[in-house]
Design a protein around this motif. Structure first.
Motif, short mmCIF file in Angstrom:
data_model
loop_
_atom_site.label_atom_id
_atom_site.label_comp_id
_atom_site.label_asym_id
_atom_site.label_seq_id
_atom_site.Cartn_x
_atom_site.Cartn_y
_atom_site.Cartn_z
N THR A 1 14.03 2.14 -1.57
CA THR A 1 12.55 2.18 -1.63
C THR A 1 12.00 1.55 -0.42
O THR A 1 11.08 1.79 0.03
CB THR A 1 12.25 1.39 -3.04
N LEU A 2 12.63 0.15 0.04
CA LEU A 2 12.20 -0.44 0.88
C LEU A 2 12.17 0.12 2.51
O LEU A 2 11.26 0.45 3.21
CB LEU A 2 12.99 -1.92 1.07
N LEU A 3 13.38 0.88 2.65
CA LEU A 3 13.52 1.30 3.95
C LEU A 3 12.85 2.81 3.98
O LEU A 3 12.65 2.97 5.14
CB LEU A 3 15.29 1.68 4.26
N ARG A 4 12.76 3.33 2.97
CA ARG A 4 12.30 4.77 3.00
C ARG A 4 11.00 5.21 2.76
O ARG A 4 10.42 6.21 2.95
CB ARG A 4 13.40 5.80 2.30
N LEU A 5 10.42 4.28 2.08
CA LEU A 5 9.00 4.40 1.32
C LEU A 5 8.16 3.26 1.99
O LEU A 5 7.18 3.58 2.64
CB LEU A 5 9.02 4.38 -0.15
N ARG A 6 8.42 1.98 1.68
CA ARG A 6 7.54 0.96 2.01
C ARG A 6 7.38 0.67 3.48
O ARG A 6 6.25 0.52 3.88
CB ARG A 6 8.09 -0.33 1.41
N ILE A 7 8.60 0.49 4.23
CA ILE A 7 8.47 0.28 5.59
C ILE A 7 7.60 1.44 6.37
O ILE A 7 6.79 1.16 7.20
CB ILE A 7 9.82 0.09 6.37
N PRO A 8 7.91 2.70 6.24
CA PRO A 8 7.11 3.71 7.13
C PRO A 8 5.65 3.65 6.27
O PRO A 8 4.84 3.97 7.20
CB PRO A 8 7.86 5.20 6.32
N SER A 9 5.22 3.24 5.29
CA SER A 9 3.95 3.26 4.86
C SER A 9 3.12 1.96 5.50
O SER A 9 2.16 1.56 5.63
CB SER A 9 3.86 3.13 3.55
N PHE B 1 10.34 7.79 -6.52
CA PHE B 1 11.44 7.06 -6.05
C PHE B 1 12.32 6.57 -7.42
O PHE B 1 13.32 6.61 -7.27
CB PHE B 1 11.32 5.99 -4.94
N GLN B 2 11.28 5.87 -8.23
CA GLN B 2 11.74 5.42 -9.52
C GLN B 2 12.61 6.72 -10.38
O GLN B 2 13.55 6.42 -11.06
CB GLN B 2 10.51 4.85 -10.39
N LEU B 3 11.97 7.84 -10.31
CA LEU B 3 12.50 8.93 -11.16
C LEU B 3 13.86 9.37 -10.38
O LEU B 3 14.58 9.44 -11.26
CB LEU B 3 11.74 9.97 -11.00
N ASN B 4 13.95 9.27 -9.29
CA ASN B 4 15.37 9.42 -8.77
C ASN B 4 16.50 8.14 -8.68
O ASN B 4 17.27 8.22 -7.95
CB ASN B 4 15.15 9.84 -7.10
N ARG B 5 15.80 7.06 -9.32
CA ARG B 5 16.61 6.01 -9.58
C ARG B 5 17.13 5.22 -8.08
O ARG B 5 18.27 4.72 -7.93
CB ARG B 5 17.92 6.21 -10.42
N SER C 1 0.89 -1.19 -0.14
CA SER C 1 0.07 -0.07 0.00
C SER C 1 0.83 1.30 -0.09
O SER C 1 1.00 1.90 1.03
CB SER C 1 -1.12 -0.04 1.11
N VAL C 2 1.46 1.38 -1.11
CA VAL C 2 2.29 2.72 -1.24
C VAL C 2 1.80 3.47 -2.33
O VAL C 2 1.29 3.27 -3.20
CB VAL C 2 3.68 2.29 -1.67
N GLU C 3 1.60 5.02 -2.20
CA GLU C 3 1.25 6.00 -2.81
C GLU C 3 1.92 5.89 -4.21
O GLU C 3 2.93 5.86 -4.34
CB GLU C 3 0.99 7.25 -2.50
N PRO C 4 1.21 5.67 -5.53
CA PRO C 4 1.83 5.61 -6.76
C PRO C 4 2.60 6.68 -7.12
O PRO C 4 3.83 6.54 -7.52
CB PRO C 4 0.67 5.61 -7.74
#
Length: 306
Positions: free
Chosen positions: A209-217, A199-203, A190-193
Motif C-alpha cells: 500500500t505504501l509503495l503502490r498507493l501512498r507514495i504516488p499520491s 487495496f484492502q479488498l485485495n489484502r 491524501s489517498v482516495e478512499p
C-alpha cells in the motif's frame, strides 16, 4: 383418332426503347488531388508559456534595475549608502576571487543540509503514516522545531558539534526539515478512499500500500515541500554562518557580508546579497524542473495548460 390441338403461334418479344437502357458513356477520370498534411500553426513566440515564464520576469527585472540606476544617479547617492547596479556588478567581477570561494562554501552547506532534511523528513513522514497515534504523539515536536528560532539554537549546536561545517549543516537542516515532514505526511494521508478500499479488498500489505498507493499520491505534495525547503536550507545556511562567524578559507557569503559591513564596503555587501539571491532562484528553478520531470507525464498540476 383425335387430332391434336393446333399449337398457338409464339408471340415475338417486343423490344421497347427506354432512356435508362441506353448505354452511358464512362465519366471522365478526375485527377486526384495530392493529399495535404494538416498543418498546425505554431503560436507566436511571445504567446508560448515557456517563453513568457522567462521573458516577463526578465523584463520586470530590467525595469527595476533601470529605476534603481536612475534614482541613484539623479539623487547622487554615495556608494556607502546605496551603490548603483553598475558599481555592484563591477565589484562582483573585481572581488570574484573572494566572493566565488565563499559562494561555494555556502552552496555546499545548503546542498548538504537540504539532502539531510529531505532524507530525515521522508523517513519521519513514513513513520507518521503508519499509525495515527504516532503522528499525534510526535507531530507537535516537529512543529516545535519549526517555531523555535534557529538563532537561539545555533550557538548550542555549534558548541556541541566540534566540526564547524557539520554544525552549520545541522542548523540549516533543522530550518528546512518541517516543510518536508508536513507536505509529505499530508500527501501520504491524501489517498482516495475507493482506492484504499480496493487495496484492502485485495489484502495488500502495508508495504504494498505504501509503495503502490501512498507514495504516488504523495509525490505532488513532496515536490511542493522540496521547493519550499530548498530556499529555507539556503536561509538556514546563511544564518548558521552568521552565528558561527567562521572566517578564512572556510568563510561563506555571510562572513563576506559581515566583513563588508565593518569596512563600509557596501558595493561588496550588495554583490554578496546578489549571489545569495541568485542561488535561491537557481535552487527553486531546479526543484521546479525536477517536479516537471517527475509529474509532467501524468499529474494534472503539470499537464494542465490553463
Amino acid at each position: 383418332m383425335s387430332t391434336p390441338f393446333p399449337s398457338a403461334p409464339m408471340a415475338s418479344p417486343v423490344v421497347t426503347s427506354h432512356p435508362a437502357a441506353a448505354p452511358r458513356s464512362a465519366p471522365a477520370p478526375v485527377a486526384a488531388k495530392p493529399a495535404t498534411k494538416a498543418t498546425h500553426k505554431r503560436p507566436p513566440l511571445m504567446a508560448q508559456p515557456r517563453v513568457q515564464r522567462v521573458v516577463y520576469p526578465v523584463l520586470v527585472g530590467l525595469v527595476l534595475i533601470a529605476l534603481w540606476q536612475g534614482l541613484v544617479t539623479a539623487m547622487e547617492l554615495p556608494p556607502y549608502l546605496v551603490p548603483s547596479p553598475i558599481l555592484m556588478m563591477k565589484t562582483l567581477f573585481t572581488d570574484w576571487a573572494a566572493l566565488g570561494g565563499s559562494l561555494w562554501v555556502t552552496v555546499k552547506i545548503t546542498v548538504l543540509a537540504f539532502v539531510v532534511a529531505t532524507v530525515a523528513g521522508v523517513l519521519i513522514s513514513f513513520l507518521f503514516v503508519q499509525s495515527k497515534r504516532i503522528e499525534t504523539a510526535l507531530f507537535p515536536y516537529a512543529v516545535l522545531l519549526q517555531v523555535t528560532p534557529i538563532v537561539a539554537v545555533a550557538p548550542l549546536i555549534i558548541i556541541w558539534v566540534k566540526d564547524p561545517t557539520a554544525s552549520m549543516v545541522i542548523c540549516a537542516a533543522l530550518v528546512a526539515l518541517f516543510p518536508i515532514i508536513s507536505n509529505t505526511t499530508l500527501g501520504l494521508r491524501s489517498v482516495e478512499p475507493d482506492l484504499q478500499s480496493y487495496f484492502q479488498l485485495n489484502r495488500a500489505t502495508r508495504l504494498q500500500t505504501l509503495l503502490r498507493l501512498r507514495i504516488p499520491s504523495a509525490l505532488p505534495y513532496f515536490f511542493g515541500g522540496l521547493r519550499i525547503s530548498s530556499g529555507l536550507a539556503l536561509i538556514g545556511a546563511v544564518v548558521a554562518e552568521f552565528v558561527a562567524g567562521t572566517g578564512g578559507q572556510g568563510a561563506g557569503l555571510a562572513y563576506q557580508i559581515l566583513q563588508a559591513g565593518f569596512q563600509l564596503n557596501i558595493p561588496r555587501m550588495f554583490a554578496a546579497l546578489l549571489l545569495i539571491s541568485l542561488t535561491g532562484v537557481a535552487l527553486f528553478v531546479l526543484m521546479a524542473w525536477l517536479t516537471r520531470v517527475a509529474l509532467g507525464g501524468w499529474h494534472a498540476s503539470e499537464t494542465s495548460h490553463d
